[in-house]
Each structure stands twice: as structure tokens, then as C-alpha cells.
Write an enzyme that holds these catalytic residues in place. Structure first.
Site, PDB file in Angstrom:
ATOM      1  N   CYS B  93      27.808 -26.408  17.961  1.00  0.00           N
ATOM      2  CA  CYS B  93      29.134 -25.947  17.535  1.00  0.00           C
ATOM      3  C   CYS B  93      30.072 -27.112  17.195  1.00  0.00           C
ATOM      4  O   CYS B  93      29.843 -27.807  16.217  1.00  0.00           O
ATOM      5  CB  CYS B  93      29.726 -25.039  18.605  1.00  0.00           C
ATOM      6  N   HIS B 192      25.398 -20.464  20.624  1.00  0.00           N
ATOM      7  CA  HIS B 192      25.724 -20.511  22.048  1.00  0.00           C
ATOM      8  C   HIS B 192      24.806 -19.536  22.772  1.00  0.00           C
ATOM      9  O   HIS B 192      24.051 -18.813  22.150  1.00  0.00           O
ATOM     10  CB  HIS B 192      27.174 -20.096  22.285  1.00  0.00           C
TER      11      HIS B 192
END
Ligand SMILES: [Zn+2]
Lengths: 446, 242
Positions: B93, B192
Site C-alpha cells: 500500500c 491488506h
């Protein structure tokens, strides 16, 4: 003066409530939503009807604080308008008003979602705002609470008449002491020196990005801190918890303020409950309640709706506790760790929108139970049963203690027959009501 | 055997439970009798990056990423060289964006990245991409899917091999249905979950590459009891797969 539009809105809301009853739906926000659709100034009515308005905001403890405030102030008057069930967005608050039955209220007490405070205070100006804490929530979609804190801050900048009741152990809340409002501060003078979880504790100053140095630490990012760069630090609170003594199912709390010192028993454990108690105490002192009134009311507080509810079944205790975000789960596990009784733990993890669809938040919590030998089983249930089981595996729980079944009813049926003294049931938000109702039914039919 | 897992800026880049990735690498090494040192690379402590066998960098808030950007500028050439050499790196990310040529701040302004690799993340004015994601990975893994949750505002554009083709969800941007990048043993991704505990086959890929770098002739890893991991993975595909 009667505002016709607003009357229509009120009756439309009431009508929809009857319909909801007929179709046996709980939809706590729908009547308010409908009323707001018809009259978007509908919430103005709340301020007119209530003499004193108190709002409670912050990440954790809003519903408990609201219920405890209602309970204590309720010993003085039954004219209180409040969203006790935790519907804390604008429609939920409007629904509270749709449901109201009195012409006038002494108090309006509302828990308000941090992201909703701006829109609610456009219509209702609170006399008191209690800001409890800011933690990363599982719904924190933007990955940072900075924006949220900023939003609440600029909202309150437009409310200079409101008295602020602030938990200054939280650096993010302490930032609000810079506002020109009348400010009352509360905090815990304790050094608990617990296990630190790096993703839950904050190390940077909310003003200048400098490093915060903690001389004592309560939990998460709470403690006595000072910025090594700009000097921003925790001020001395006006109301302090100076001692806590945990018992099996209660705690002795010592509150100091001015020259007074009070020691009393509160029927729920957990440090986070001590914060709720102190916040409520601080508000009630502003309202002119006496120490005795507050303390004796707190002593017989009992909480329903699965926030902290205890039921009895075949000589054991079934305790249901909502766990909805990393710090909340961490705190509940910490409380379970302090419990020496033999126990079983049931996790119910859902990933509906209201729970947070991203269940990776469980990895931000510290979930290792001390006294592992007192835990018979970890039952893992809910839509994402396997994910909480995986977290337990990473906590180094022996695998034969982990039981997985995504049907929560089946898992509760099994868990409550375990040969233990207490069964902890820890549902996420969308599981809490049905879990609680299901257990209540089982307990009653036994 | 022994591996050094370098965790870059854990004090700043710690969103979305991604610390679980480091636990996963450690756990899967220890279970196989591979010794592990988890080394934190922080504002205050700058251990020699050359000693790292696997690197992990996660995402943080905008202000945290800015702090890291400034602090890491002087070390970026070292990491770049290590990536060229084939060291195992996982960036998730914000960390993934940070290593490219640009990323975005809170206001949506494009700001320079560390430029360790040549891909850019930029603001397009479109809504954040949030949701469950399943990709078919370009790596030779068994099973061949990776599952996770994506949550990002910026869109990433790259010419590198993607980590996978998107089956469910969005991935790097709104256009090409690709997710993440792979360059040598560098993996950048928006997944995630955390991604490694949820996809133990990806964790083992990183461990195997790291062992090969260090010890040469490692053929494969000893299988582990992944019953719960597999159940979680299968449940995810059952719930969100098409
Ligand atoms: Zn500072």
C-alpha cells in the site's frame, strides 16, 4: 410556533415506526431518516425541547457513557431525551426525537458519531461536549484519524458557547484545550505499564510531529506525555482517578478533585470503564449533582444491549461484550487476562459494512490472553470465523483449543456447556444484538 | 540457516494490521527451524541494510509517509542496489507507493516518491478503491490466487510485471485490471489482510527467494500445517469469488 413541515415530518416518522413494528423490523434509523427527508431542519426541534443538551463523542465508550449519564441523571428526573441504543448518526438522533412523547425535557443526552458531530451541531447546539478519545477505528477507511480529529476540532471551533469535558490523557483530545471554550479536564493518574502494542500507541505530537515522551502510560496512547520539541504536554486534570483496584467483577475507583477524595465500588471491571466513569462524574459535577448522588447511582448501574451484560446459565456466568475495534478488543482481552476464573472465549467476527468490511483490524489488536491455562477453548464464529481463528493461531494458542464454526448459534450451544466458571462472548457490532437475544432465549428456556 | 527480516519504520508505517506480515515470515521460518532476527529500521536506529535478507515496508498516514520519505531519502540508493541484486522485498500500500516515482498527499497533490523503481501513483479525482480483492498471480505459486482487501486513493501505473491479474476488485488503477508489481524479488501490492498470513504461499515464496540468495541450493520448503490458513483462504473465495 408550530412548524407545519416539521409536524408532518414528525408524524411521517411516527407512522413509519408503526409500520416497522408491524413488519417486525428494528430499523432504528429509518423513522428519523424519513422525517429528515421531509424537513431537513427537523433536528431544530430537539434544541427547543431540551433545557440542557449534552453530547458525547469520541471513538470508544460513547454508548456506555451515554447510558451511565442517563442512569445517574435519571435519579433526578425522568425527562431525558436520549439515543440510548447507540444509533449515533444523524438519522438515529432524529429517530430519537420521532419516538419522543413529552412536551419538554430537562436534558437531551446524545452520543454522536465523531463524523456526524458537524452535521448534528448545525441544528442542535450542545451545552456540554464530552470528548473521550480518538483511536483508529475499524471503519477508519482513510487510514488515519488525523482528518477526523481535525473535523471535530473545526466543528467545535464554531461552538464557542459549549463547555468541553476532555480526556487529556489522550494527546489528540488534549489538543482541544487550545480552543477558547470553557474547558474541564479529566484523566487517570496511573502508571499501568502494560504491554505496548506499537500500532496502537502514538509517538508523535499532534501539534508539531515531535516525539512524545511518556513518563507514565495507561494504555494505547493514553498517559502522561510531553513533546520533546514544542513542549505540548498533558496538563493537570481537574478530575482525576488516582487509584483503581480490580476485583473479580467490579472495581474500587478513587476520584480526586479539588480537595475532595471519593472511593467507591463500580460494578464493572476494565480500565476503559474507569474512563467512562470519570467522564460521567465530571459532567455530573458541572450539572450540580452531589458526590453522594453520583456515586450511589453508579454503584447500581447495570448495562444491557450486550455491551457488558452478564447472564447466568447452569451455575456459570455468560458475559457478552461488544468488541468492535482494535483498542476495544485489546482492552477486553486485557480484562479477560486479569480474570483468574476458568473460562471459555467465544469470538464472533462479522464483516458487514457496519462492522468494517476489512477485518484486518483484528491484527492491530493485542489478543494474547495471559493465564492461558485458565482458558478451555477459543470458539471462533461469525462470517469470518476462520480469520479470527488464524489470529488465535498466531497468538500461539494450542491448535486443539481453537474451534471453528461460522454458525454462531451452534457455537454458543456448545460453548455454554463447557465446564468453566465464565463464558466470554465477544461479538462484533452486527452480531451483538442477535447473539445477546439468542443467549437470553437459551438461558430463559433452561 | 538464518534470515534477517528488516522491518522499515514500524513506528510510522503500521496501518491495517500489516505488522502481521512480519509475524508471518518469522513464524513460518521458526516452524522450519530457520533462525530469524527481526530488525527494526527506524528514525533512531539505522542498522546496515546490506544485512537484510527480507525487507518489509507497510503503509501509514499521509503525515507518517512524509516523515519516512524525508528520512529514507539518504538510504534509497542502498535499497535500490539490493533490489537489483535480487533481495526479497515486500512493500504494501503506502510503502508500495513510496518506492515509486510519485504518490499523493491528503489534498490529492502529486508528490515525489523515492524513485527506487519506475512506476507512479497519482491522483485522478476518482473515489477511493475500497473492497475485497482476488487476483490470479503471475508468480508460479500453488494455489495461484491471492486474496486480500484493498483500500487506496491513488492509482498506480507501471510497466513492470504485475503481481497478478484482478479477478474480483480493482487493483492498481481503473484501467488495466492488474494488481501490484513484481521486479526481481521485489513485490509491491495493495493487498491488506494482512496479505502474508492470508496467503502463506506468498510468504513462502519470499522466504524461499531469501534462502536461495543466501544459501544457494535450497530447492523447496518443508510444508507446514496450514489447516486454518487454508480454511480462511477458501472461505474468502467462497464469500467473494465470482
Ligand atoms: Zn510538539
Amino acid at each position: 410556533m408550530v412548524n407545519v413541515r416539521s409536524m408532518i415530518a414528525l408524524y411521517a416518522g411516527k407512522f413509519s415506526k408503526q409500520v416497522l413494528k408491524l413488519i417486525n423490523s428494528s430499523g432504528t434509523a429509518l423513522p428519523g431518516k424519513l422525517a429528515l427527508r421531509i424537513d431537513n431542519n427537523f433536528l431544530d426541534n430537539i434544541e427547543e425541547k431540551c433545557d440542557t443538551v449534552i453530547m458525547v463523542t469520541g471513538t470508544n465508550g460513547k454508548t456506555t457513557t451515554n447510558n451511565l449519564l442517563n442512569h445517574v441523571i435519571g435519579t433526578r428526573t425522568d425527562k431525558i431525551l436520549s439515543n440510548l441504543k447507540g444509533a449515533n448518526m444523524i438519522q438515529g438522533i432524529a429517530t430519537t426525537y420521532v419516538n419522543n412523547t413529552k412536551d419538554h425535557y430537562d436534558y437531551g443526552i446524545f452520543e454522536v458519531d465523531e463524523g456526524t458531530l458537524r452535521s448534528v451541531t448545525r441544528y442542535v447546539k450542545p451545552d456540554y461536549i464530552l470528548v473521550s478519545n480518538f483511536f483508529r477505528d475499524q471503519l477508519d477507511r482513510f487510514g488515519e484519524i488525523d482528518n477526523l480529529v481535525e473535523d471535530v476540532y473545526t466543528t467545535i471551533e464554531k461552538l464557542p458557547e459549549s463547555t468541553l469535558i476532555l480526556n487529556v490523557d489522550d494527546p489528540l483530545v488534549n489538543k482541544f484545550t487550545q480552543l477558547p471554550n470553557k474547558i474541564i479536564k479529566f484523566g487517570l493518574d496511573l502508571d499501568l505499564d502494560e504491554v505496548q502494542n506499537s500500532s496502537l500507541s502514538m509517538k508523535n505530537c499532534p501539534l508539531c510531529e515531535g516525539k512524545l515522551q511518556y513518563s507514565s502510560h495507561v494504555y494505547g496512547h493514553f498517559g502522561n506525555y510531553e513533546c520533546d520539541k514544542c513542549g505540548f504536554k498533558r496538563p493537570n486534570p481537574d478530575f482525576v482517578v488516582s487509584n483503581l483496584e480490580e476485583k473479580a467483577s467490579s472495581q474500587m475507583i478513587t476520584i480526586d478533585y479539588g480537595d475532595e477524595e471519593l472511593v467507591f465500588e463500580y460494578p464493572y471491571t476494565g480500565i476503559y470503564n474507569a474512563y467512562n466513569v470519570l467522564g460521567v462524574f465530571t459532567v455530573c459535577k458541572q450539572l450540580g449533582l452531589s458526590d453522594d448522588e453520583i456515586v450511589s447511582a453508579m454503584g447500581d448501574f447495570s448495562f444491557h444491549l450486550g455491551r457488558m451484560e452478564e447472564m447466568e446459565y447452569k451455575g456459570k456466568i455468560i458475559k457478552v461484550i461488544l468488541t468492535k475495534n482494535p483498542i476495544g478488543l485489546t482492552q477486553v482481552i486485557n480484562m479477560i487476562s486479569n480474570d483468574e476464573r476458568s473460562k471459555t472465549v467465544v469470538h464472533i467476527l462479522n464483516d458487514n459494512p457496519a462492522d468494517g468490511e476489512d477485518i484486518s483490524w483484528i491484527w492491530d489488536a493485542y489478543t494474547i490472553c495471559e493465564r492461558e491455562e485458565t482458558v478451555l477453548h477459543y470458539y471462533c464464529s461469525g462470517i469470518r470465523a476462520e480469520d479470527i481463528a488464524l489470529k488465535k493461531k498466531y497468538d500461539n494458542v494450542p491448535l486443539d483449543k481453537i474451534k471453528i464454526n461460522d454458525n454462531f448459534k451452534e457455537i454458543i450451544d456448545t460453548a455454554i456447556e463447557d465446564d468453566v466458571e465464565i463464558v466470554y462472548v465477544l461479538p462484533t457490532y452486527t452480531a451483538v444484538f442477535e447473539t445477546r437475544d439468542y443467549i437470553e432465549n437459551v438461558v430463559k428456556s433452561n | 540457516m538464518e534470515l534477517n527480516i528488516y522491518h522499515l519504520y514500524p513506528e510510522h508505517l503500521n496501518l491495517y494490521g500489516d505488522l502481521g506480515n512480519v509475524n508471518c515470515l518469522k513464524r513460518r521460518c521458526l516452524e522450519r527451524g530457520i533462525e530469524v532476527n527481526v530488525v527494526n529500521f527506524t528514525d533512531d536506529e539505522k542498522p546496515d541494510l546490506n544485512d537484510g535478507d527480507i525487507f518489509f515496508i507497510g503503509g501509514g498516514s499521509d503525515r507518517a509517509q512524509q516523515l519516512v520519505y524525508k528520512d529514507f531519502l539518504q538510504y534509497k540508493d542502498v535499497l535500490k542496489e539490493l533490489i537489483e541484486e535480487g533481495r526479497a522485498v515486500l512493500a504494501v500500500c503506502g510503502g508500495y507507493q513510496l518506492l515509486g516515482t510519485s504518490f499523493i498527499d491528503k489534498q490529492g497533490n502529486n508528490i515525489p516518491g523515492l524513485s527506487i523503481l519506475d512506476y507512479e501513483s497519482k491522483y485522478t479525482g476518482d473515489k477511493r478503491i475500497i473492497g475485497n480483492i482476488i487476483i490470479e498471480t503471475t508468480l508460479n505459486l500453488e494455489p495461484n490466487k491471492l486474496v486480500g482487501f484493498e483500500n487506496h486513493g491513488a492509482r498506480t501505473y507501471s510497466k513492470y510485471q504485475p503481481l497478478g491479474n484482478v479477478l474480483v476488485g480493482r487493483g492498481n488503477n481503473d484501467d488495466d485490471m492488474k494488481e501490484g508489481i513484481v521486479y526481481k524479488n521485489y513485490i509491491g501490492t495493495y493487498l491488506h489482510g494482512p496479505v502474508l498470513p492470508k496467503n502463506p504461499h506468498l510468504a513462502d515464496h519470499l522466504i524461499l527467494q531469501a534462502l536461495r540468495n543466501k544459501y544457494g541450493d535450497v530447492e523447496s520448503l518443508e510444508p507446514l500445517d496450514d489447516e486454518i490458513e487454508n480454511k480462511a483462504y477458501e472461505k474468502f473465495i467462497k464469500l467473494y469469488g465470482k
